[in-house]
Design an enzyme around this catalytic site. Structure first.
Site, PDB file in Angstrom:
ATOM      1  CG  HIS A  18     -25.453 -10.154  12.701  1.00 57.35           C
ATOM      2  ND1 HIS A  18     -25.748 -11.307  13.381  1.00 57.35           N
ATOM      3  CD2 HIS A  18     -24.792 -10.526  11.581  1.00 57.35           C
ATOM      4  CE1 HIS A  18     -25.279 -12.346  12.705  1.00 57.35           C
ATOM      5  NE2 HIS A  18     -24.705 -11.898  11.607  1.00 57.35           N
ATOM      6  CG  HIS A  32     -20.151 -11.803   8.050  1.00 60.20           C
ATOM      7  ND1 HIS A  32     -21.056 -12.824   7.898  1.00 60.20           N
ATOM      8  CD2 HIS A  32     -19.819 -11.390   6.789  1.00 60.20           C
ATOM      9  CE1 HIS A  32     -21.265 -13.020   6.604  1.00 60.20           C
ATOM     10  NE2 HIS A  32     -20.523 -12.177   5.909  1.00 60.20           N
TER      11      HIS A  32
END
Length: 404
Positions: A219, A172
Protein backbone atom coordinates in the site's frame (compact mmCIF):
# COMPACT_ATOMS: atom_id res chain seq x y z
CA UNK A 1 -4.33 19.62 -1.46
CA UNK A 2 -3.98 17.84 -4.78
CA UNK A 3 -0.19 17.97 -4.54
CA UNK A 4 -0.30 16.50 -1.03
CA UNK A 5 -2.47 13.60 -2.22
CA UNK A 6 -0.13 12.91 -5.13
CA UNK A 7 2.86 13.06 -2.80
CA UNK A 8 1.33 10.55 -0.39
CA UNK A 9 0.62 8.21 -3.31
CA UNK A 10 4.19 8.20 -4.57
CA UNK A 11 5.87 4.77 -4.48
CA UNK A 12 9.12 6.53 -3.63
CA UNK A 13 7.75 7.21 -0.12
CA UNK A 14 7.11 3.49 0.41
CA UNK A 15 10.51 2.63 -1.03
CA UNK A 16 12.25 5.08 1.29
CA UNK A 17 10.43 3.62 4.29
CA UNK A 18 11.53 0.12 3.25
CA UNK A 19 15.14 1.28 2.88
CA UNK A 20 14.95 2.97 6.29
CA UNK A 21 13.83 -0.36 7.79
CA UNK A 22 16.64 -2.28 6.06
CA UNK A 23 14.66 -3.79 3.19
CA UNK A 24 16.27 -3.36 -0.23
CA UNK A 25 15.64 -4.79 -3.70
CA UNK A 26 18.12 -7.40 -4.87
CA UNK A 27 19.55 -7.91 -8.35
CA UNK A 28 18.33 -11.07 -10.05
CA UNK A 29 20.99 -13.21 -11.69
CA UNK A 30 20.82 -16.47 -13.60
CA UNK A 31 22.69 -19.63 -12.69
CA UNK A 32 24.78 -20.94 -15.60
CA UNK A 33 22.94 -23.65 -17.50
CA UNK A 34 19.66 -23.17 -15.58
CA UNK A 35 16.68 -20.84 -15.51
CA UNK A 36 17.04 -20.32 -11.77
CA UNK A 37 16.94 -16.89 -10.17
CA UNK A 38 19.06 -15.64 -7.33
CA UNK A 39 19.92 -12.46 -5.50
CA UNK A 40 23.17 -10.65 -5.13
CA UNK A 41 23.25 -9.45 -1.57
CA UNK A 42 22.92 -10.62 2.02
CA UNK A 43 19.36 -11.91 1.71
CA UNK A 44 18.25 -14.96 -0.24
CA UNK A 45 15.04 -15.42 -2.15
CA UNK A 46 12.94 -17.25 0.45
CA UNK A 47 10.98 -20.30 -0.66
CA UNK A 48 12.51 -20.37 -4.14
CA UNK A 49 12.86 -23.76 -5.74
CA UNK A 50 16.20 -23.10 -7.25
CA UNK A 51 18.19 -20.14 -6.19
CA UNK A 52 21.69 -18.87 -6.79
CA UNK A 53 23.72 -18.66 -3.66
CA UNK A 54 26.42 -16.19 -4.69
CA UNK A 55 29.85 -16.83 -3.31
CA UNK A 56 32.69 -14.41 -3.47
CA UNK A 57 33.50 -13.35 -6.99
CA UNK A 58 32.46 -11.07 -9.79
CA UNK A 59 29.47 -11.26 -12.19
CA UNK A 60 30.43 -12.91 -15.45
CA UNK A 61 28.27 -13.34 -18.55
CA UNK A 62 24.99 -12.81 -16.70
CA UNK A 63 25.93 -15.25 -13.96
CA UNK A 64 27.91 -15.15 -10.74
CA UNK A 65 31.47 -16.40 -10.58
CA UNK A 66 31.65 -19.23 -8.10
CA UNK A 67 27.89 -19.34 -7.47
CA UNK A 68 26.12 -22.61 -6.79
CA UNK A 69 22.50 -23.62 -7.37
CA UNK A 70 20.43 -25.53 -4.86
CA UNK A 71 17.07 -27.22 -5.17
CA UNK A 72 14.16 -27.44 -2.73
CA UNK A 73 10.71 -29.00 -2.80
CA UNK A 74 8.83 -25.75 -3.29
CA UNK A 75 6.96 -24.74 -6.41
CA UNK A 76 9.07 -23.89 -9.47
CA UNK A 77 7.03 -20.79 -10.19
CA UNK A 78 7.90 -19.05 -6.91
CA UNK A 79 11.09 -17.61 -8.39
CA UNK A 80 9.08 -15.47 -10.79
CA UNK A 81 6.27 -14.69 -8.31
CA UNK A 82 8.24 -13.44 -5.31
CA UNK A 83 10.42 -10.38 -5.97
CA UNK A 84 14.00 -10.85 -4.71
CA UNK A 85 14.99 -8.67 -1.80
CA UNK A 86 17.71 -8.10 0.77
CA UNK A 87 16.92 -7.91 4.49
CA UNK A 88 19.45 -5.98 6.56
CA UNK A 89 17.37 -5.68 9.74
CA UNK A 90 16.06 -9.11 10.71
CA UNK A 91 14.30 -7.87 13.86
CA UNK A 92 12.21 -5.24 12.06
CA UNK A 93 11.56 -7.73 9.25
CA UNK A 94 10.11 -10.24 11.72
CA UNK A 95 8.06 -7.58 13.54
CA UNK A 96 6.46 -6.27 10.35
CA UNK A 97 5.84 -9.70 8.80
CA UNK A 98 4.21 -10.81 12.06
CA UNK A 99 2.18 -7.59 12.21
CA UNK A 100 1.01 -8.06 8.63
CA UNK A 101 -0.16 -11.56 9.55
CA UNK A 102 -2.25 -10.12 12.41
CA UNK A 103 -4.35 -8.23 9.85
CA UNK A 104 -5.17 -11.26 7.70
CA UNK A 105 -8.64 -12.76 7.71
CA UNK A 106 -7.36 -16.14 8.93
CA UNK A 107 -5.79 -14.59 12.03
CA UNK A 108 -8.79 -12.36 12.74
CA UNK A 109 -11.27 -15.22 12.33
CA UNK A 110 -9.16 -17.14 14.86
CA UNK A 111 -9.21 -14.27 17.38
CA UNK A 112 -12.92 -13.35 17.18
CA UNK A 113 -14.33 -16.67 18.47
CA UNK A 114 -11.80 -16.50 21.31
CA UNK A 115 -13.37 -13.17 22.36
CA UNK A 116 -16.86 -14.64 22.19
CA UNK A 117 -16.01 -17.84 24.06
CA UNK A 118 -13.57 -16.52 26.67
CA UNK A 119 -14.20 -12.79 27.16
CA UNK A 120 -17.92 -12.01 26.74
CA UNK A 121 -20.48 -12.64 23.99
CA UNK A 122 -21.37 -8.93 23.83
CA UNK A 123 -17.73 -8.03 23.17
CA UNK A 124 -17.50 -10.68 20.46
CA UNK A 125 -20.73 -9.50 18.79
CA UNK A 126 -19.62 -5.89 18.56
CA UNK A 127 -16.13 -6.66 17.32
CA UNK A 128 -17.48 -9.00 14.62
CA UNK A 129 -20.10 -6.45 13.52
CA UNK A 130 -17.66 -3.54 13.21
CA UNK A 131 -15.10 -5.73 11.46
CA UNK A 132 -17.69 -6.79 8.89
CA UNK A 133 -18.85 -3.19 8.30
CA UNK A 134 -15.38 -1.75 7.73
CA UNK A 135 -14.21 -4.70 5.63
CA UNK A 136 -17.22 -4.58 3.32
CA UNK A 137 -16.87 -0.82 2.91
CA UNK A 138 -13.11 -1.05 2.38
CA UNK A 139 -13.27 -3.89 -0.14
CA UNK A 140 -16.12 -2.24 -2.06
CA UNK A 141 -14.23 1.06 -2.19
CA UNK A 142 -11.20 -0.72 -3.59
CA UNK A 143 -13.21 -2.02 -6.55
CA UNK A 144 -14.95 1.34 -7.03
CA UNK A 145 -11.93 3.64 -6.80
CA UNK A 146 -9.56 1.18 -8.54
CA UNK A 147 -6.30 2.79 -7.55
CA UNK A 148 -3.40 0.40 -8.16
CA UNK A 149 -0.96 -0.75 -5.53
CA UNK A 150 2.55 0.76 -5.49
CA UNK A 151 4.50 -0.56 -8.49
CA UNK A 152 7.37 -2.99 -8.06
CA UNK A 153 10.03 -1.76 -8.74
CA UNK A 154 10.86 0.63 -7.09
CA UNK A 155 8.85 -0.87 -4.21
CA UNK A 156 9.81 -4.31 -2.91
CA UNK A 157 6.63 -6.38 -2.73
CA UNK A 158 6.67 -9.19 -0.16
CA UNK A 159 3.18 -10.61 -0.74
CA UNK A 160 1.62 -12.04 -3.90
CA UNK A 161 -1.84 -13.41 -3.05
CA UNK A 162 -3.68 -10.06 -3.12
CA UNK A 163 -1.47 -8.10 -5.50
CA UNK A 164 -4.20 -8.33 -8.17
CA UNK A 165 -6.50 -6.35 -5.86
CA UNK A 166 -6.61 -2.57 -5.84
CA UNK A 167 -4.99 -0.62 -3.03
CA UNK A 168 -7.24 2.23 -1.84
CA UNK A 169 -8.02 2.01 1.08
CA UNK A 170 -5.90 -0.43 3.08
CA UNK A 171 -8.32 -2.95 4.61
CA UNK A 172 -5.51 -4.24 6.85
CA UNK A 173 -5.26 -0.75 8.35
CA UNK A 174 -9.06 -0.57 8.64
CA UNK A 175 -9.30 -3.91 10.45
CA UNK A 176 -6.32 -3.01 12.67
CA UNK A 177 -8.16 0.17 13.70
CA UNK A 178 -11.67 -1.26 14.01
CA UNK A 179 -10.96 -4.42 16.01
CA UNK A 180 -8.74 -3.17 18.86
CA UNK A 181 -10.63 0.11 19.31
CA UNK A 182 -14.04 -1.58 19.21
CA UNK A 183 -12.71 -3.98 21.85
CA UNK A 184 -11.44 -1.02 23.89
CA UNK A 185 -14.64 1.04 23.60
CA UNK A 186 -16.79 -1.97 24.52
CA UNK A 187 -14.79 -3.11 27.53
CA UNK A 188 -13.62 0.16 29.09
CA UNK A 189 -16.91 0.68 31.02
CA UNK A 190 -17.61 -3.01 31.61
CA UNK A 191 -14.32 -4.08 33.19
CA UNK A 192 -11.95 -2.48 35.65
CA UNK A 193 -8.53 -2.09 34.05
CA UNK A 194 -6.16 0.83 33.38
CA UNK A 195 -7.59 2.73 30.40
CA UNK A 196 -4.10 3.94 29.47
CA UNK A 197 -2.98 0.33 29.08
CA UNK A 198 -5.91 -0.44 26.77
CA UNK A 199 -5.25 2.64 24.65
CA UNK A 200 -1.55 1.77 24.38
CA UNK A 201 -2.32 -1.80 23.20
CA UNK A 202 -4.93 -0.62 20.68
CA UNK A 203 -2.64 2.09 19.28
CA UNK A 204 0.32 -0.28 19.09
CA UNK A 205 -1.65 -2.86 17.09
CA UNK A 206 -3.05 -0.19 14.78
CA UNK A 207 0.35 1.39 14.12
CA UNK A 208 2.25 -1.87 13.67
CA UNK A 209 -0.24 -3.40 11.23
CA UNK A 210 -0.54 -0.14 9.29
CA UNK A 211 3.23 0.27 8.98
CA UNK A 212 3.54 -3.38 7.96
CA UNK A 213 1.52 -2.59 4.83
CA UNK A 214 4.19 -0.09 3.83
CA UNK A 215 7.00 -2.45 4.72
CA UNK A 216 5.52 -5.28 2.63
CA UNK A 217 5.06 -2.86 -0.28
CA UNK A 218 1.33 -3.52 -0.58
CA UNK A 219 0.00 0.00 0.00
CA UNK A 220 0.92 3.63 -0.42
CA UNK A 221 1.02 6.01 2.53
CA UNK A 222 -2.28 7.50 1.35
CA UNK A 223 -3.95 4.06 1.28
CA UNK A 224 -3.01 3.47 4.91
CA UNK A 225 -3.95 6.95 6.14
CA UNK A 226 -7.34 6.81 4.42
CA UNK A 227 -8.02 3.36 5.87
CA UNK A 228 -7.28 4.51 9.43
CA UNK A 229 -9.17 7.82 9.14
CA UNK A 230 -12.22 6.27 7.48
CA UNK A 231 -12.47 3.64 10.22
CA UNK A 232 -12.00 6.22 12.98
CA UNK A 233 -14.88 8.26 11.51
CA UNK A 234 -17.10 5.16 11.31
CA UNK A 235 -16.32 4.28 14.94
CA UNK A 236 -17.11 7.82 16.09
CA UNK A 237 -20.41 7.94 14.18
CA UNK A 238 -21.64 4.46 15.13
CA UNK A 239 -20.51 4.32 18.77
CA UNK A 240 -23.62 6.06 20.25
CA UNK A 241 -25.86 3.43 18.59
CA UNK A 242 -24.01 0.27 19.65
CA UNK A 243 -26.22 -0.48 22.65
CA UNK A 244 -29.42 -0.03 20.65
CA UNK A 245 -28.25 -2.21 17.77
CA UNK A 246 -26.99 -4.89 20.14
CA UNK A 247 -30.33 -4.99 21.94
CA UNK A 248 -32.17 -5.38 18.62
CA UNK A 249 -29.86 -8.22 17.55
CA UNK A 250 -30.62 -10.41 20.55
CA UNK A 251 -34.28 -9.46 21.11
CA UNK A 252 -35.86 -8.94 17.67
CA UNK A 253 -37.55 -11.87 15.93
CA UNK A 254 -36.49 -10.34 12.59
CA UNK A 255 -32.79 -10.82 13.35
CA UNK A 256 -32.26 -14.13 11.47
CA UNK A 257 -34.10 -12.95 8.36
CA UNK A 258 -32.44 -9.54 8.21
CA UNK A 259 -28.98 -10.93 8.95
CA UNK A 260 -29.16 -13.57 6.22
CA UNK A 261 -31.00 -11.64 3.50
CA UNK A 262 -29.26 -8.32 4.08
CA UNK A 263 -25.75 -9.76 4.12
CA UNK A 264 -26.39 -12.01 1.12
CA UNK A 265 -27.80 -9.16 -0.99
CA UNK A 266 -24.81 -6.97 -0.13
CA UNK A 267 -22.55 -9.71 -1.48
CA UNK A 268 -24.64 -10.20 -4.64
CA UNK A 269 -24.60 -6.47 -5.36
CA UNK A 270 -20.92 -6.09 -4.58
CA UNK A 271 -19.24 -3.74 -7.12
CA UNK A 272 -18.40 -5.39 -10.43
CA UNK A 273 -14.81 -6.61 -10.69
CA UNK A 274 -12.87 -6.25 -13.90
CA UNK A 275 -10.58 -8.14 -13.91
CA UNK A 276 -11.59 -10.76 -11.34
CA UNK A 277 -9.83 -10.66 -7.99
CA UNK A 278 -10.21 -12.27 -4.58
CA UNK A 279 -11.99 -9.26 -3.02
CA UNK A 280 -15.57 -10.41 -3.60
CA UNK A 281 -14.86 -13.91 -2.31
CA UNK A 282 -13.04 -12.62 0.77
CA UNK A 283 -15.83 -10.12 1.45
CA UNK A 284 -18.46 -12.85 1.09
CA UNK A 285 -16.59 -14.98 3.64
CA UNK A 286 -16.60 -12.08 6.11
CA UNK A 287 -20.26 -11.22 5.53
CA UNK A 288 -21.28 -14.88 5.80
CA UNK A 289 -19.39 -15.27 9.07
CA UNK A 290 -20.98 -12.06 10.40
CA UNK A 291 -24.49 -13.19 9.41
CA UNK A 292 -23.93 -16.57 11.03
CA UNK A 293 -22.54 -15.10 14.25
CA UNK A 294 -25.44 -12.61 14.43
CA UNK A 295 -28.00 -15.42 14.14
CA UNK A 296 -25.98 -17.42 16.67
CA UNK A 297 -26.09 -14.51 19.15
CA UNK A 298 -29.87 -14.37 18.76
CA UNK A 299 -30.15 -18.14 19.26
CA UNK A 300 -27.94 -18.04 22.35
CA UNK A 301 -30.29 -15.49 23.92
CA UNK A 302 -33.40 -17.51 22.98
CA UNK A 303 -31.87 -20.66 24.53
CA UNK A 304 -30.81 -18.71 27.65
CA UNK A 305 -27.13 -19.34 26.97
CA UNK A 306 -26.60 -15.59 27.34
CA UNK A 307 -28.54 -13.12 29.46
CA UNK A 308 -28.90 -9.38 29.88
CA UNK A 309 -26.43 -7.99 32.41
CA UNK A 310 -27.89 -5.50 34.91
CA UNK A 311 -26.12 -2.15 34.63
CA UNK A 312 -25.75 -1.92 38.41
CA UNK A 313 -23.44 -4.94 38.35
CA UNK A 314 -20.96 -3.11 36.11
CA UNK A 315 -18.03 -2.78 35.91
CA UNK A 316 -16.77 -6.34 36.35
CA UNK A 317 -13.57 -7.14 38.16
CA UNK A 318 -11.02 -8.93 35.99
CA UNK A 319 -10.48 -12.51 37.20
CA UNK A 320 -7.12 -13.57 38.60
CA UNK A 321 -4.91 -15.37 36.12
CA UNK A 322 -4.68 -18.93 37.43
CA UNK A 323 -3.81 -22.28 35.94
CA UNK A 324 -7.45 -23.34 36.22
CA UNK A 325 -8.62 -20.26 34.30
CA UNK A 326 -6.08 -20.78 31.54
CA UNK A 327 -6.98 -24.47 31.31
CA UNK A 328 -10.70 -23.65 31.02
CA UNK A 329 -10.09 -21.01 28.36
CA UNK A 330 -7.88 -23.27 26.29
CA UNK A 331 -10.31 -26.18 26.63
CA UNK A 332 -13.21 -24.04 25.40
CA UNK A 333 -11.09 -22.72 22.58
CA UNK A 334 -9.90 -26.15 21.42
CA UNK A 335 -13.41 -27.62 21.58
CA UNK A 336 -14.83 -24.61 19.73
CA UNK A 337 -12.15 -24.58 17.04
CA UNK A 338 -12.58 -28.31 16.47
CA UNK A 339 -16.29 -27.75 15.93
CA UNK A 340 -15.62 -24.85 13.57
CA UNK A 341 -13.08 -26.82 11.51
CA UNK A 342 -15.40 -29.81 11.15
CA UNK A 343 -18.44 -27.69 10.31
CA UNK A 344 -16.47 -25.69 7.75
CA UNK A 345 -15.28 -28.80 5.94
CA UNK A 346 -18.73 -30.38 5.88
CA UNK A 347 -20.51 -27.14 4.94
CA UNK A 348 -18.04 -26.28 2.19
CA UNK A 349 -18.30 -29.72 0.60
CA UNK A 350 -22.10 -29.75 0.67
CA UNK A 351 -22.60 -26.11 -0.33
CA UNK A 352 -20.14 -26.25 -3.23
CA UNK A 353 -21.60 -29.50 -4.52
CA UNK A 354 -25.19 -28.23 -4.29
CA UNK A 355 -24.50 -24.82 -5.87
CA UNK A 356 -22.46 -26.34 -8.71
CA UNK A 357 -25.20 -28.89 -9.35
CA UNK A 358 -27.84 -26.16 -9.54
CA UNK A 359 -25.65 -24.03 -11.85
CA UNK A 360 -24.66 -27.03 -13.98
CA UNK A 361 -20.90 -26.70 -13.50
CA UNK A 362 -18.23 -28.99 -12.08
CA UNK A 363 -17.02 -28.35 -8.50
CA UNK A 364 -13.46 -28.90 -9.75
CA UNK A 365 -13.74 -26.17 -12.42
CA UNK A 366 -11.80 -23.30 -10.83
CA UNK A 367 -12.92 -20.80 -13.47
CA UNK A 368 -16.59 -21.67 -12.98
CA UNK A 369 -16.18 -21.14 -9.24
CA UNK A 370 -15.31 -17.49 -9.92
CA UNK A 371 -18.79 -16.88 -11.35
CA UNK A 372 -20.98 -14.60 -9.22
CA UNK A 373 -23.79 -17.13 -8.70
CA UNK A 374 -21.33 -19.85 -7.75
CA UNK A 375 -18.75 -18.00 -5.67
CA UNK A 376 -21.12 -15.94 -3.53
CA UNK A 377 -23.77 -18.58 -2.64
CA UNK A 378 -21.35 -21.36 -1.75
CA UNK A 379 -18.98 -19.17 0.28
CA UNK A 380 -21.82 -17.33 2.00
CA UNK A 381 -23.59 -20.58 2.92
CA UNK A 382 -20.36 -22.17 4.13
CA UNK A 383 -19.33 -19.36 6.45
CA UNK A 384 -22.85 -18.63 7.68
CA UNK A 385 -22.94 -22.22 8.92
CA UNK A 386 -19.44 -21.80 10.37
CA UNK A 387 -20.60 -18.67 12.21
CA UNK A 388 -23.68 -20.38 13.62
CA UNK A 389 -21.79 -23.50 14.65
CA UNK A 390 -19.01 -21.52 16.32
CA UNK A 391 -21.05 -18.86 18.09
CA UNK A 392 -24.08 -20.99 18.99
CA UNK A 393 -22.93 -24.60 18.68
CA UNK A 394 -19.80 -23.81 20.70
CA UNK A 395 -21.69 -22.40 23.73
CA UNK A 396 -24.16 -25.30 23.50
CA UNK A 397 -21.26 -27.77 23.76
CA UNK A 398 -19.67 -25.77 26.59
CA UNK A 399 -22.96 -25.84 28.50
CA UNK A 400 -23.42 -29.58 27.90
CA UNK A 401 -19.90 -30.45 29.08
CA UNK A 402 -19.91 -27.95 31.96
CA UNK A 403 -17.32 -25.67 30.39
CA UNK A 404 -19.37 -22.45 30.49
Amino acid sequence: MGNAVEKLQEPALVSRFQHLCGLHPGRVVTCPGTRSAGVIGSGALPGCVRRCEPLRGQERNGGVNGSSCTNSAASKDLCSEVPPYIVNNRILHFIFIFSAALGRESCIITFLPFCYWNVEPLVGRRVVAMWAVVMYLGQALKDKIRWPRPPSPPVVRLETRVEAEYGMPSTHAMAATAIPFTFLLTTMDRYRYPLEFGVMIALSLCVLVSLSRLYTGMHSVLDVICGVVLTAVLLAISFPFWDTVDSLIIHSNLTPTLALCGSFLLCIYYPEMNPWSTTRGDTTIIMGACAGSTIASWLCYQFSLTQDVPTESLPFELPSITFGLIRSMMTRYLVGVSLVVISRQVAKTLALSLVCQVMGVSPTDTEARKHLWVEVPYKFATYSIVGISGFWGGPMLFHYFGLD
